[in-house]
Write an enzyme that holds these catalytic residues in place. Structure first.
Site, PDB file in Angstrom:
ATOM      1  N   ASP A 240      63.335  84.980 104.549  1.00 39.21           N
ATOM      2  CA  ASP A 240      63.265  83.555 104.248  1.00 39.21           C
ATOM      3  C   ASP A 240      63.284  83.374 102.735  1.00 39.21           C
ATOM      4  O   ASP A 240      62.527  84.043 102.014  1.00 39.21           O
ATOM      5  CB  ASP A 240      61.994  82.943 104.833  1.00 39.21           C
ATOM      6  CG  ASP A 240      61.921  81.441 104.604  1.00 39.21           C
ATOM      7  OD1 ASP A 240      62.503  80.689 105.412  1.00 39.21           O
ATOM      8  OD2 ASP A 240      61.273  81.032 103.616  1.00 39.21           O
TER       9      ASP A 240
ATOM     10  N   ASP B 248      67.700  78.441 105.341  1.00 42.30           N
ATOM     11  CA  ASP B 248      67.589  79.502 104.335  1.00 42.30           C
ATOM     12  C   ASP B 248      67.019  80.779 104.931  1.00 42.30           C
ATOM     13  O   ASP B 248      66.424  81.589 104.219  1.00 42.30           O
ATOM     14  CB  ASP B 248      66.711  79.022 103.175  1.00 42.30           C
ATOM     15  CG  ASP B 248      65.327  78.585 103.646  1.00 42.30           C
ATOM     16  OD1 ASP B 248      65.099  78.573 104.874  1.00 42.30           O
ATOM     17  OD2 ASP B 248      64.484  78.256 102.794  1.00 42.30           O
TER      18      ASP B 248
END
Length: 532
Positions: free
Chosen positions: A406, A449
C-alpha cells in the site's frame, strides 16, 4: 555509388526518360547485352535503310501508330505476369518487311522498338533489353522472308504473300516469346521452371494468323490501305484475347480469394492470418515476390504496398504484446516489367482488405481479452486476472506467499500535484515492482494505490520478507523522480505457507492484508508478516 552517379547522369544531365539505369545486377547485364545487339544491328544496316524510310513517310507513320497501339495495349497470355504485346505486332512486321523491304523494314522495327520503350519510361537497361528482344526476332523474320521469297515457291503471288505472312508472323511471335521467357526466367532466377508450351504455341498461332492477314491485305491493296485493313482484325483479336484471358484469370482469382477469405474468417491468430495472406498473394501474383513488412511505403512502380493493419497505440503503455506499427503486404515484381498488371493489383487489394479485417477482428479480441485480466493504466494484472492465476494456473500444495503493498500518503499526492502526477507515480511504482520481483512472480494492481504479489516455491517464499524491503526501497526511489523524496512510501504485509499446507488463496491474501495494516500501525515504510 557508381550506380547513383550513372542514374544522376542519365536523369538529370542527359534528361533521358525513365527512372535510372537498372533495378538489379542481372537486368544491368542483360541491358548491356541488349545495347550491344542493337548497336551491331544498326551498324550492319547502315544509314541507307533509315534514310529510305523518308520516302514512305505516310505509310511509316501509320505503321508506327499501329505498333505503338499494340505496345501500349499489351495482352497477358501467361500467368507469369509477362505482358506480351508481340502477338499483335506480327502483322505489323509483315507489312513493314513486305512493303518496305528487309533492310528498311528492319530499320523501322529497330527505331520504333527503341522509341516505344523510351515512351513507356522503362529503366534504360530494360528498355535496351526489350529493344533487343524485338529487334533480333525482327532480323530473323526478315531473313526468313528473304529465304522464302528467293525460293520462288509458291508461284502464285497471293499464295506467296500468305506463306510469307504465315512464316514471318509465326516465327516472330515464337522467337520473341522464347527470348522474353528466357530473359524473364534468368532475371528472376527461375531458369529451371517448367516451360509453358501452350503459351508459346498461342503466340506463334496468333502471330501466324495476323501475318497471313497482313500478307493478303498487302496483296489486295496498296500499303497504306493494307495497314488500315489490318487495323480492324488487330483490334478485334486484341479484344477477343483480352476478354478471354481476363475471364479465365478472373475466375481463378475469384476462387483463390474466396478460399482465402473463408480461411481468414476462421483464423484465430495473427500468425495464421499472415500465412493465409502470403499463400494467396503468391498464387494471385505469380510475377511477384510477396512478403509482410513494417517498412513504410516507397514510391516505386515495381513495388506495391497494401496495409494489413491500422496504426494505433498499444492497449496500455507497458503492454508490449500489441505492436503499434502498421504491417504491410508488399509485392515486388520479379520480371523486368515496370508495373504490376491491373487485374493482379486489384486481386491483391481485395486480399489485403480481407486480411486487414481479419487482423482488426483478432486484435480487438486480443485487446478485450487482455483488458479483462489487466489494469489499463499500469499493465499489471487486475483482480480478475490475479484470481484466475491464483486459482487456475498456480500449482496446488507448493509453498506460496502473498505480498500486499500500500502506497502511504498517496491521496496527498493527488491533492497537491493532481491526478495526472498521481497516475505517473502509480506507473513508476509498477515499474519498480517489475524490476525487483522474480520472473515467476505474479503482480497485480489490487485497486487504487494497492498492489498484490503472489510467489510460489521454497526459495521465493524464504526470501519474501527481504523482497518486501526491496520493494519499499524501489518504490521510494521511483517516486522520488517525480515528487519530493519521502512524500510517498510503501507499507508491505506478507503471508506465507509451508510445503504441503493447503491454504485457500483468499485466506492467504486476507492474512497479508492484516500484516500490511500492522506495518502501517508500526509507522509505515516497513514490513510485517504472517506464516500459516
Amino acid at each position: 555509388m557508381q550506380r547513383e552517379r550513372l542514374d544522376e547522369l542519365l536523369l538529370q544531365r542527359l534528361g533521358l526518360p525513365g527512372r535510372g539505369w537498372t533495378t538489379t545486377t542481372r537486368c544491368a547485364h542483360l541491358g548491356l547485352v541488349g545495347a550491344g545487339l542493337v548497336l551491331v544491328t544498326a551498324v550492319a544496316l547502315g544509314s541507307p535503310p533509315f534514310l529510305a524510310l523518308g520516302e514512305h513517310a505516310g505509310f511509316v507513320a501509320l505503321l508506327v501508330g499501329l505498333r505503338f497501339w499494340a505496345g501500349l495495349n499489351p495482352i497477358v497470355i501467361r500467368r507469369a505476369g509477362i505482358a506480351n504485346e508481340t502477338i499483335l505486332e506480327g502483322g505489323v512486321l509483315v507489312l513493314a518487311l513486305a512493303a518496305l523491304g528487309p533492310g528498311p523494314g528492319t530499320a523501322l522495327w529497330l527505331a520504333s522498338s527503341l522509341a516505344l520503350e523510351l515512351v513507356q519510361r522503362h529503366y534504360l537497361s530494360i528498355a535496351l533489353l526489350n529493344t533487343a528482344l524485338r529487334t533480333f526476332p525482327g532480323v530473323a523474320a526478315a531473313g526468313l522472308q528473304v529465304a522464302v521469297t528467293a525460293g520462288g515457291w509458291p508461284t502464285s503471288r497471293a499464295d506467296r504473300s500468305a506463306v510469307v505472312g504465315l512464316t514471318v508472323g509465326a516465327a516472330y511471335g515464337l522467337v520473341e516469346s522464347i527470348l522474353s521467357d528466357l530473359a524473364s526466367r534468368w532475371i528472376s532466377g527461375q531458369l529451371g521452371a517448367p516451360v509453358r508450351w501452350s503459351s508459346l504455341g498461342l503466340a506463334a498461332l496468333v502471330g501466324a494468323g495476323l501475318g497471313v492477314l497482313a500478307g493478303l491485305a498487302l496483296w489486295m491493296s496498296p500499303p497504306v490501305e493494307a495497314a488500315i485493313v489490318l487495323a480492324l482484325p488487330l483490334v478485334l483479336v486484341a479484344r477477343l484475347v483480352r476478354v478471354t484471358v481476363e475471364r479465365a484469370d478472373g475466375q481463378q482469382s475469384n476462387w483463390i480469394l474466396l478460399n482465402a477469405i473463408t480461411r481468414l474468417a476462421s483464423a484465430e491468430e495473427l500468425v495464421e492470418v499472415e500465412r493465409v495472406v502470403l499463400q494467396a498473394a503468391t498464387a494471385l501474383a505469380p510475377a511477384c515476390t510477396v512478403d509482410i513488412t513494417t517498412e513504410p511505403p516507397l514510391r516505386n512502380r515495381r513495388k506495391l504496398w497494401l496495409p494489413l493493419s491500422s496504426p494505433g497505440q498499444p492497449t496500455a503503455p507497458l503492454d508490449h504484446s500489441h505492436a503499434a506499427e502498421t504491417r504491410w503486404l508488399r509485392a515486388t515484381l520479379r520480371t523486368y516489367d515496370v508495373s504490376l498488371p491491373c487485374h493482379e493489383r486489384e486481386a491483391l487489394s481485395a486480399l489485403a482488405a480481407a486480411g486487414h479485417a481479419a487482423t482488426d477482428r483478432i486484435t480487438e479480441r486480443n485487446d478485450m481479452h487482455w483488458l479483462a485480466r489487466h489494469d489499463a493504466l499500469t499493465g499489471l494484472l487486475n483482480r480478475n486476472g490475479y484470481w484466475q492465476l491464483a486459482f487456475d494456473e498456480l500449482p496446488d500444495g507448493m509453498p506460496a506467499g502473498a505480498l500486499l503493498i500500500d502506497l502511504d500518503r498517496f491521496k496527498t499526492v493527488n491533492d497537491v500535484f493532481g491526478h495526472a502526477v498521481g497516475d505517473e507515480v502509480l506507473l513508476a511504482a509498477a515499474e519498480a515492482l517489475r524490476a525487483v520481483l522474480p520472473s515467476d512472480a505474479a503482480a497485480a494492481r489490487w485497486g487504487g494505490d494497492e498492489f498484490v504479489v503472489h510467489v510460489t516455491g521454497d526459495a521465493a517464499v524464504a526470501r519474501l520478507e527481504q523482497l518486501g524491503h526491496e520493494v519499499i526501497v524501489a518504490v521510494e526511489d521511483a517516486a522520488a523522480e517525480l515528487i519530493p523524496r519521502g512524500m510517498v512510501s510503501a507499507s508491505v504485509g506478507y503471508a506465507t505457507t509451508e510445503d504441503g499446507t493447503r491454504v485457500d488463496a483468499v485466506e492467504l491474501l486476507q492474512r497479508a492484508d492484516q500484516s500490511m495494516y500492522s506495518a502501517k500501525r508500526a509507522g509505515r515504510a516497513t514490513v510485517r508478516g504472517h506464516r500459516l
